[in-house]
Scaffold this motif. Structure first.
Motif, mmCIF file in Angstrom:
data_model
loop_
_atom_site.group_PDB
_atom_site.id
_atom_site.type_symbol
_atom_site.label_atom_id
_atom_site.label_comp_id
_atom_site.label_asym_id
_atom_site.label_seq_id
_atom_site.Cartn_x
_atom_site.Cartn_y
_atom_site.Cartn_z
ATOM 1 N N LEU A 208 0.775 -1.151 0.037
ATOM 2 C CA LEU A 208 0.001 -0.046 -0.184
ATOM 3 C C LEU A 208 0.839 1.269 -0.239
ATOM 4 O O LEU A 208 0.361 2.143 -0.555
ATOM 5 N N ASN A 209 2.100 1.128 0.845
ATOM 6 C CA ASN A 209 2.758 2.442 0.775
ATOM 7 C C ASN A 209 3.664 2.575 -0.649
ATOM 8 O O ASN A 209 3.355 3.764 -1.310
ATOM 9 N N ASN A 210 3.918 1.634 -1.612
ATOM 10 C CA ASN A 210 4.472 1.620 -2.740
ATOM 11 C C ASN A 210 3.331 2.140 -3.603
ATOM 12 O O ASN A 210 3.583 2.954 -4.547
ATOM 13 N N PHE A 211 1.839 1.510 -3.355
ATOM 14 C CA PHE A 211 0.962 1.733 -4.321
ATOM 15 C C PHE A 211 0.587 3.502 -4.153
ATOM 16 O O PHE A 211 0.297 4.218 -5.137
ATOM 17 N N ASP A 212 0.662 3.919 -2.809
ATOM 18 C CA ASP A 212 0.358 5.460 -2.673
ATOM 19 C C ASP A 212 1.539 6.086 -2.852
ATOM 20 O O ASP A 212 1.454 7.327 -3.673
ATOM 21 N N ASP A 213 2.817 5.779 -2.693
ATOM 22 C CA ASP A 213 3.994 6.543 -2.810
ATOM 23 C C ASP A 213 4.796 6.643 -4.124
ATOM 24 O O ASP A 213 5.459 7.477 -4.549
ATOM 25 N N ARG A 214 5.026 5.236 -4.799
ATOM 26 C CA ARG A 214 5.774 5.293 -5.568
ATOM 27 C C ARG A 214 5.060 4.700 -7.132
ATOM 28 O O ARG A 214 5.410 5.258 -8.238
ATOM 29 N N ILE B 200 1.234 4.534 -7.813
ATOM 30 C CA ILE B 200 -0.088 5.011 -8.531
ATOM 31 C C ILE B 200 -0.522 6.335 -7.947
ATOM 32 O O ILE B 200 -0.561 7.500 -8.285
ATOM 33 N N ILE B 201 -0.855 6.440 -6.539
ATOM 34 C CA ILE B 201 -1.351 7.730 -5.973
ATOM 35 C C ILE B 201 -0.405 8.848 -5.983
ATOM 36 O O ILE B 201 -0.824 10.084 -6.710
ATOM 37 N N ASP B 202 0.635 8.800 -5.343
ATOM 38 C CA ASP B 202 1.794 9.905 -5.283
ATOM 39 C C ASP B 202 2.156 10.201 -6.862
ATOM 40 O O ASP B 202 2.134 11.542 -7.340
ATOM 41 N N PRO B 203 2.418 9.331 -7.946
ATOM 42 C CA PRO B 203 2.782 9.658 -9.057
ATOM 43 C C PRO B 203 1.590 10.475 -9.768
ATOM 44 O O PRO B 203 1.968 11.362 -10.656
ATOM 45 N N LEU B 204 0.474 9.762 -9.813
ATOM 46 C CA LEU B 204 -0.721 10.614 -10.202
ATOM 47 C C LEU B 204 -0.879 11.979 -9.732
ATOM 48 O O LEU B 204 -1.179 12.799 -10.461
ATOM 49 N N GLY C 270 -0.090 17.655 -10.459
ATOM 50 C CA GLY C 270 0.749 18.867 -9.963
ATOM 51 C C GLY C 270 1.615 19.498 -10.952
ATOM 52 O O GLY C 270 1.866 20.486 -11.315
ATOM 53 N N LYS C 271 2.381 18.485 -11.743
ATOM 54 C CA LYS C 271 3.455 18.986 -12.821
ATOM 55 C C LYS C 271 2.716 19.601 -13.828
ATOM 56 O O LYS C 271 2.931 20.476 -14.469
ATOM 57 N N ALA C 272 1.644 19.001 -14.294
ATOM 58 C CA ALA C 272 0.629 19.517 -15.331
ATOM 59 C C ALA C 272 0.053 20.899 -15.158
ATOM 60 O O ALA C 272 -0.035 21.553 -15.811
ATOM 61 N N ALA C 273 -0.419 21.129 -13.744
ATOM 62 C CA ALA C 273 -0.994 22.312 -13.233
ATOM 63 C C ALA C 273 0.193 23.427 -13.273
ATOM 64 O O ALA C 273 -0.194 24.509 -13.681
ATOM 65 N N ARG C 274 1.520 22.808 -12.791
ATOM 66 C CA ARG C 274 2.300 23.844 -12.942
ATOM 67 C C ARG C 274 2.797 24.311 -14.273
ATOM 68 O O ARG C 274 3.110 25.555 -14.549
ATOM 69 N N GLY C 275 2.838 23.474 -15.318
ATOM 70 C CA GLY C 275 2.937 23.690 -16.700
ATOM 71 C C GLY C 275 2.033 24.576 -17.059
ATOM 72 O O GLY C 275 2.292 25.597 -17.805
ATOM 73 N N LEU C 276 0.504 24.346 -16.827
ATOM 74 C CA LEU C 276 -0.489 25.228 -17.225
ATOM 75 C C LEU C 276 -0.351 26.710 -16.640
ATOM 76 O O LEU C 276 -0.483 27.620 -17.487
ATOM 77 N N SER C 277 0.025 26.577 -15.493
ATOM 78 C CA SER C 277 0.142 27.962 -14.854
ATOM 79 C C SER C 277 1.264 28.880 -15.334
ATOM 80 O O SER C 277 1.332 29.884 -15.299
#
Length: 718
Positions: free
Chosen positions: A637-643, A645-649, A654-661
C-alpha cells in the motif's frame, strides 16, 4: 448500611484524584507523590471493605444497589450511566483495593525511594498505577456496560504505559506495543458485542440487559450479515463479548502479550496478574454469564469451557521449560485464568469467582516475591561489578539459572514464596489454592458423572487435572532453582533480603494465601465446612437464570487425586532441580535434568523440549501468518500510494498544473500585461508632448491665444 452503600461511586474516585494530583501538582515531590497514591488507594480499601461488610445480609442478590447517573440525550431518550453493587461486585471490592494497597506499599521499596539508585520516574510510576487502580475499581462498580468499557480501556492504556515504563529499553517498548495491539483485537470484539447488545435491548444497564425478558428476546432473534446470511443473536453477542475476555485475560490464541508484559516493573506485573488487568476478563465473563443461557446445554458456553481448559494445560506445559522467574509466573497466570474461564464455561460461577479471588492473593504474593528475589539479585550484581569478585561478568538477575541457595540470603522472601508456591500448586487443606482449584475440579467431575465420558465436563476435568500436575512440577522446579542447592553465580552469593516495605506486604499476602480459602469450604467437609461464599454469591444472577446455581459438594476422590498430584509434583520438581550446578551459559541439555530426559526420547526428544522452551513457536507463527503479511500489505500500500499510483498521479497532476500555470503566466505577462502596458506607454508619451505647452506663464498663454485668433481670422478672410 444504606449510607455506606451510597458511597460506592467514591471507591474509584480516590485513586483517580491521586493520579490528577500527581500529574498536575506533585510530580517533583517523589515522597509526597507516593504518600498521596498510597493514601488514596488506602481510602478505597477502607471504603471498599466497609461496603463489603455492609453488603452481607443486605439482599443485594435479589435487589442490587443501583445509582443512576443521567448522562447524554440520544434522540428520544436519555442515556443513563449507572453504578451498581451486587454480591459479585462486593467481593471484588474486598479483594481489588486491598491487593492494590499492598502493591503500592511494596513499590516504594522496589523503586528504592531515597536510595542512590532511586527510580528517576518515581512520581510518574505512582501516577500511572493510581489510574490503573481507578480503572479496575470503576469497572467493578459499573452498572452500565459503556462505563464498564471506558474503565476497560483506561486499564488498556495504563497497561501500555506501565509495561513500557522503561521505554528506553527496546524490549519494554516492543512489549508495550504488543500488549496494546493484541488486547485491541479483543476490545474490538467486545465493542461490537456491546453495540449489538444495545441494538437489541435499547440499554446497556446491566440490571436491564441481563433480565430474563431481554435474554429470551435475543435467544429468539437473529442478526443479518450484509443480507447474505443470519446469525443467532444471543450466541453471537455472547461470544463477541467473550472475545474481549480472551484478549484481556490472555486466553489462547490472544495469550502472547502477557509473558512479554514482564518487561515492566514487578509491581506492575503483580497489578496486571492479580488485582486488575487479567482479572477483568474473568470478571466480564462472570458478570455477563446469563448471556450464555441456558447454562446447561449451551454450545457457546461449551466454547468458553474448552478454550479455558486448553489454555490451562497449554500454558502450564510451557512454564515447565521457562528460565525467567517472572515468565514462569506469567505462564502460570495464563494457566490459572484458564481454570477460571473453564469453570465459568461449565456453569461453575461460584467456583470460577472463588478461584479468581484466591488467585489474586497468592499470585500477587508470588510476583512480589519474584520482585524481591530480583531486587536481591540486582544488589548482588552491583556488588560484583563494584568489587570485582569472581568472573561472572554481568548476569541476568531474572534468570533462575543464575540463582541458587537464596533461602539462606533471603529467608523472609523464601518462606513467603513457599507459601505462594504451595497455594498455586494446591497443597491440600492448608492453602487457599487447594480449596478453590479443587472446587473447579469437583464441579467438572460432578457434571461429567451426570453427562458421561463423551462430554465437555469430562474434557475439562481431564485437562485441568493434567494442568494441576504440571503446575505443581514447575513450581517445585522454580523453588529448587531459585532457593535450593548452592549459589551458581557470584551475584547470588551477594544477594540480600529486601527492605521491610517489600517483605511486610509479602507476609500479609502469605496469610491470605493460606486463610482465604476457608471462606468457601464445602459444607460436607467435617468440622470446617461452611460454604459461606456460595451462600453469598449463589443468587447473584437470580433474575436472569432459569435455575439457581447448584452447590457442589466436596468430592474426596477428586481431592485425593489433586493432593497427590500437588505434593508429588512439588516433590519431584524440587528433587530434580535442588542440586543442579549448571548456569545460564550452559546448553539446557547439559544443565537441565528434565531436558536431558527429553533428549533420551528417540528422534523427537530434543525437538519436544525446544518446542516447550520456545512456547510452541506461537510468536513465530504469528510472525509468519499475521505480522509479515500485514507488513507486506503495508509495504504494498505504501508503494501503491508513494511510488506507483497515487503519489505519481498526484505529482503528475501537479506538474501539469504547474505547466499550465506557466503558460498562463506567459500570456498574462507578455500579452495581457503587454497590451495594457503599451497603451499606458502611448498615453504617457502623448501626455509628455502636451505637457510641453503647459508652461504655467500668462504671457505665453496670451500669445498663443492671439496667434489662435489671428489664425482663425485668416481662415475666415480666405
Amino acid at each position: 448500611m444504606e449510607t455506606l452503600l451510597s458511597l460506592t461511586p467514591l471507591v474509584p474516585l480516590f485513586p483517580l484524584l491521586a493520579f490528577l494530583a500527581i500529574v498536575l501538582v506533585l510530580n517533583p515531590n517523589k515522597r509526597l507523590s507516593a504518600a498521596v497514591a498510597i493514601g488514596a488507594v488506602g481510602l478505597s480499601w477502607l471504603l471498599g471493605w466497609a461496603i463489603f461488610f455492609s453488603s452481607i445480609g443486605a439482599g443485594l442478590a435479589e435487589q442490587p444497589y443501583v445509582v443512576e447517573l443521567p448522562w447524554m440525550p440520544t434522540g428520544r431518550r436519555l442515556f443513563v450511566m449507572s453504578v451498581m453493587l451486587d454480591p459479585l461486585g462486593a467481593v471484588m471490592l474486598f479483594m481489588v483495593p486491598f491487593v492494590a494497597l499492598l502493591i503500592f506499599i511494596y513499590s516504594v521499596g522496589y523503586h528504592n525511594l531515597g536510595q542512590p539508585n532511586e527510580e528517576p520516574r518515581f512520581s510518574r510510576f505512582f501516577a500511572y498505577i493510581s489510574l490503573f487502580a481507578a480503572g479496575m475499581l470503576a469497572l467493578v462498580v459499573s452498572g452500565n456496560m459503556l462505563l464498564f468499557f471506558i474503565a476497560w480501556e483506561i486499564m488498556g492504556l495504563c497497561s501500555y504505559l506501565l509495561i513500557g515504563f522503561w521505554f528506553y529499553k527496546p524490549s519494554a517498548a516492543n512489549a508495550a506495543k504488543k500488549a496494546f495491539l493484541t488486547t485491541r483485537v479483543g476490545d474490538v470484539l467486545l465493542f461490537v458485542g456491546l453495540v449489538l447488545l444495545y441494538s437489541f435491548t435499547g440499554s446497556l444497564n446491566l440490571y436491564e440487559v441481563l433480565s430474563a425478558e431481554h435474554i429470551e428476546f435475543m435467544k429468539e432473534s437473529s442478526i443479518s450479515v450484509a443480507g447474505l446470511f443470519n446469525l443467532p443473536a444471543l450466541p453471537t453477542i455472547a461470544l463477541l463479548i467473550f472475545g474481549g475476555a480472551v484478549g484481556k485475560s490472555a486466553q489462547f490464541p490472544l495469550h502472547v502479550w502477557l509473558p512479554d508484559a514482564m518487561e515492566g516493573p514487578t509491581p506492575v506485573s503483580a497489578m496486571i496478574h492479580a488485582a486488575t488487568m487479567v482479572a477483568a476478563g474473568v470478571f466480564l465473563v462472570a458478570r455477563m454469564l446469563p448471556l450464555f443461557e441456558p447454562i446447561e446445554g449451551s454450545w457457546w458456553l461449551g466454547v468458553v469451557a474448552l478454550i479455558g481448559a486448553f489454555t490451562a494445560v497449554f500454558a502450564a506445559s510451557i512454564a515447565v521449560a521457562q528460565n525467567d522467574i517472572k515468565r514462569v509466573l506469567a505462564y502460570s497466570t495464563i494457566s490459572q485464568l484458564g481454570y477460571m474461564i473453564a469453570a465459568l464455561g461449565i456453569g461453575g460461577f461460584i467456583a470460577g469467582v472463588f478461584h479468581m479471588l484466591t488467585h489474586a492473593f497468592f499470585k500477587a504474593l508470588l510476583f512480589l516475591g519474584s520482585g524481591s528475589v530480583i531486587h536481591g539479585m540486582e544488589h548482588g550484581v552491583h556488588h560484583v561489578e563494584e568489587h570485582g569478585h569472581g568472573h561472572d561478568g554481568h548476569v541476568d538477575p531474572q534468570d533462575m539459572w543464575n540463582m541458587g541457595n537464596l533461602r539462606q540470603h533471603m529467608p523472609t522472601t523464601f518462606w513467603t514464596y513457599v507459601v505462594g508456591a504451595f497455594a498455586l500448586a494446591g497443597v491440600p487443606l492448608i492453602t487457599a489454592g487447594f480449596w478453590s482449584k479443587d472446587e473447579i475440579l469437583a464441579e467438572a467431575f460432578e457434571k461429567w458423572t451426570h453427562k458421561g465420558v463423551v462430554s465437555i465436563p469430562f474434557v475439562v476435568w481431564l485437562l485441568l487435572t493434567v494442568g494441576a500436575a504440571l503446575t505443581a512440577f514447575y513450581m517445585g522446579r522454580q523453588l529448587g532453582l531459585v532457593f535450593g542447592g548452592r549459589e551458581r553465580t557470584e551475584a547470588a552469593r551477594h544477594a540480600h533480603e529486601s527492605p521491610r516495605t517489600m517483605t511486610v506486604p509479602l507476609m500479609i499476602l502469605a496469610l491470605f494465601a493460606i486463610g482465604f480459602g476457608w471462606v468457601n469450604i464445602p459444607k460436607n467437609v467435617p468440622l470446617v465446612g461452611n460454604g459461606w461464599l456460595f451462600g453469598f454469591l449463589a443468587e447473584n444472577h437470580i433474575g436472569a437464570l432459569h435455575e439457581p446455581y447448584e452447590k457442589v459438594p466436596f468430592v474426596f476422590s477428586v481431592a485425593a487425586l489433586s493432593s497427590v498430584l500437588a505434593l508429588g509434583g512439588l516433590a519431584l520438581g524440587w528433587w530434580c532441580y535442588r542440586g543442579v550446578t549448571g548456569d545460564a551459559t550452559v546448553s539446557p541439555f547439559e544443565r537441565d535434568p528434565v531436558a536431558r530426559a527429553f533428549a533420551r526420547i528417540p528422534l523427537v526428544g530434543r525437538q519436544l523440549w525446544l518446542l516447550l522452551e520456545n512456547k510452541y513457536y506461537v510468536d513465530e507463527i504469528y510472525s509468519v501468518v499475521v505480522i509479515r503479511p500485514v507488513l507486506a500489505l503495508s509495504a504494498f500500500l505504501n508503494n501503491f500510494d508513494d511510488r506507483w499510483i497515487i503519489d505519481p498521479l498526484v505529482d503528475g497532476v501537479g506538474k501539469a498544473a504547474r505547466g499550465l500555470s506557466a503558460v498562463g503566466r506567459w500570456i498574462d505577462t507578455y500579452i495581457v500585461d503587454g497590451i495594457v502596458n503599451y497603451i499606458g506607454y502611448l498615453l504617457d508619451e502623448l501626455a509628455s508632448g502636451l505637457r510641453l505647452i503647459q508652461t504655467g506663464r500668462l504671457p505665453n498663454y496670451l500669445a498663443i491665444l492671439v496667434a489662435g485668433v489671428l489664425a482663425l481670422v485668416g481662415l475666415m478672410l480666405r
